[in-house]
Design a protein around this motif. Structure first.
Motif, mmCIF file in Angstrom:
data_model
loop_
_atom_site.group_PDB
_atom_site.id
_atom_site.type_symbol
_atom_site.label_atom_id
_atom_site.label_comp_id
_atom_site.label_asym_id
_atom_site.label_seq_id
_atom_site.Cartn_x
_atom_site.Cartn_y
_atom_site.Cartn_z
ATOM 1 N N LEU A 107 0.841 -1.197 0.000
ATOM 2 C CA LEU A 107 0.000 0.000 0.000
ATOM 3 C C LEU A 107 0.874 1.245 0.000
ATOM 4 N N TYR A 109 0.421 5.550 0.190
ATOM 5 C CA TYR A 109 -0.463 6.697 0.387
ATOM 6 C C TYR A 109 0.075 7.878 -0.414
ATOM 7 N N LEU A 173 -4.928 5.984 -2.316
ATOM 8 C CA LEU A 173 -4.326 4.760 -1.801
ATOM 9 C C LEU A 173 -4.044 3.842 -2.991
ATOM 10 N N ILE A 187 -9.819 7.971 -0.846
ATOM 11 C CA ILE A 187 -10.438 7.816 0.473
ATOM 12 C C ILE A 187 -10.827 9.190 1.012
ATOM 13 N N VAL A 212 -8.693 -4.287 1.930
ATOM 14 C CA VAL A 212 -7.898 -3.066 2.116
ATOM 15 C C VAL A 212 -8.770 -1.949 2.692
ATOM 16 N N ILE A 213 -9.980 -1.825 2.163
ATOM 17 C CA ILE A 213 -10.899 -0.780 2.632
ATOM 18 C C ILE A 213 -11.273 -1.023 4.091
ATOM 19 N N ASN A 215 -9.498 -2.634 6.346
ATOM 20 C CA ASN A 215 -8.323 -2.350 7.169
ATOM 21 C C ASN A 215 -8.086 -0.852 7.309
ATOM 22 N N GLU A 216 -8.339 -0.126 6.233
ATOM 23 C CA GLU A 216 -8.136 1.322 6.282
ATOM 24 C C GLU A 216 -9.157 1.970 7.218
ATOM 25 N N ARG A 219 -7.925 1.259 10.643
ATOM 26 C CA ARG A 219 -6.740 2.074 10.945
ATOM 27 C C ARG A 219 -7.124 3.508 11.272
ATOM 28 N N GLN A 220 -8.118 4.013 10.568
ATOM 29 C CA GLN A 220 -8.566 5.389 10.781
ATOM 30 C C GLN A 220 -9.570 5.495 11.935
#
Length: 279
Positions: A107, A109, A173, A187, A212-213, A215-216, A219-220
């Protein structure tokens, strides 16, 4: 203006519609707006695939007062309840996180896009109604309408309709698997609510992109996650998800009759199309 504004809205809209040579379409209409547009007999209202809004945390202190203003005075207690319930959720969230690991993915950013990513966008937007380019997407994240409630930060342009929020962030991303580009996401996170206004990815990688979405969002520390891409929505309905609960969301769009043939050839609408991406 509380009085003159009511009489100006329709003439102003019709003037804009005329200046655009009837090439103006509406996304994310409210039922009230749709009823008004139907009366003009200038638009068609095609059905769109429903999206998903998933709640990843308890959020009673926002949801309940919004629906029942009388409970606004209990916001402190509701907020405390949210913190307690969300603390209890932590072990379950960690268990689910192990199920959606993406260790084989790389990944990256980004705040800007290069020629490779622009070509990737072009190759995955052939059926899109608007076909945003990399230049347009970069411009969008560089010129937000929303303004953070922070005196030390300013936006490049002061829009007359800017809206103050606690936090607003947008970024790209880039997703690679074994050195090959398989996805690019835009995002958007506003006060803890995450959206994916634009998603470009290989069809075979839909499940990986969904992980991935997820996990993101974790994470956020997102409260909610909203997605409209039909292929991603299908994955969210088919496999394990981190939501406390989720609901279907319908999106109302209006296409000018002059563009109906073009829409039939290019019916794909991204979540960020129109002005939604700015908010």
């Amino acid at each position: 203006d509380p009085k003159k504004g009511k009489h100006l809205a329709i003439p102003l809209f019709m003037k804009a519609f005329s200046v655009c040579n009837h090439r103006l379409f509406m996304t994310d209409c409210t039922p009230h707006t749709q009823r008004i547009l139907k009366k003009t007999n200038l638009f068609e209202f095609p059905e769109t695939e429903p999206g998903i809004r998933g709640f990843m945390k308890f959020n009673l202190h926002e949801v309940i007062p919004a629906k029942f203003p009388v409970y606004k005075k209990l916001e402190f207690l509701l907020n405390l309840s949210d913190k307690i319930l969300n603390f209890i959720l932590i072990p379950f969230q960690k268990i689910h996180h192990l199920k959606i690991r993406t260790n084989n993915l790389k990944l990256e950013y980004l705040a800007a896009l290069n020629a490779e990513l622009n070509k990737f966008i072009e190759s995955h937007s052939t059926n899109e109604f608007t076909k945003r380019s990399a230049i347009e997407l970069e411009w969008i994240i560089q010129h937000p309408w929303l303004k953070k409630n922070d005196a030390l930060k300013t936006t490049p342009f002061e829009y007359p309709f800017s809206y103050l929020v606690k936090d607003f962030n947008q970024y790209f991303l880039k997703i690679e698997e074994t050195g090959k580009l398989i996805g690019l996401l835009l995002i958007s996170i506003r006060d803890g609510h995450m959206k994916v206004p634009y998603a470009y990815f290989e069809d075979h990688a839909a499940q990986q992109i969904t992980k991935v979405i997820y996990n993101e969002a974790e994470r956020q520390k997102s409260v909610t996650l909203t997605v409209f891409s039909p292929k991603l929505v299908h994955q969210m309905n088919a496999v394990s998800h981190p939501f406390l609960f989720k609901k279907r969301i319908k999106r109302l769009i209006a296409i000018p009759k002059e563009l109906s043939d073009f829409y039939l050839k290019h019916p794909q609408i991204q979540d960020g199309d129109g002005d939604v991406v700015f908010t």
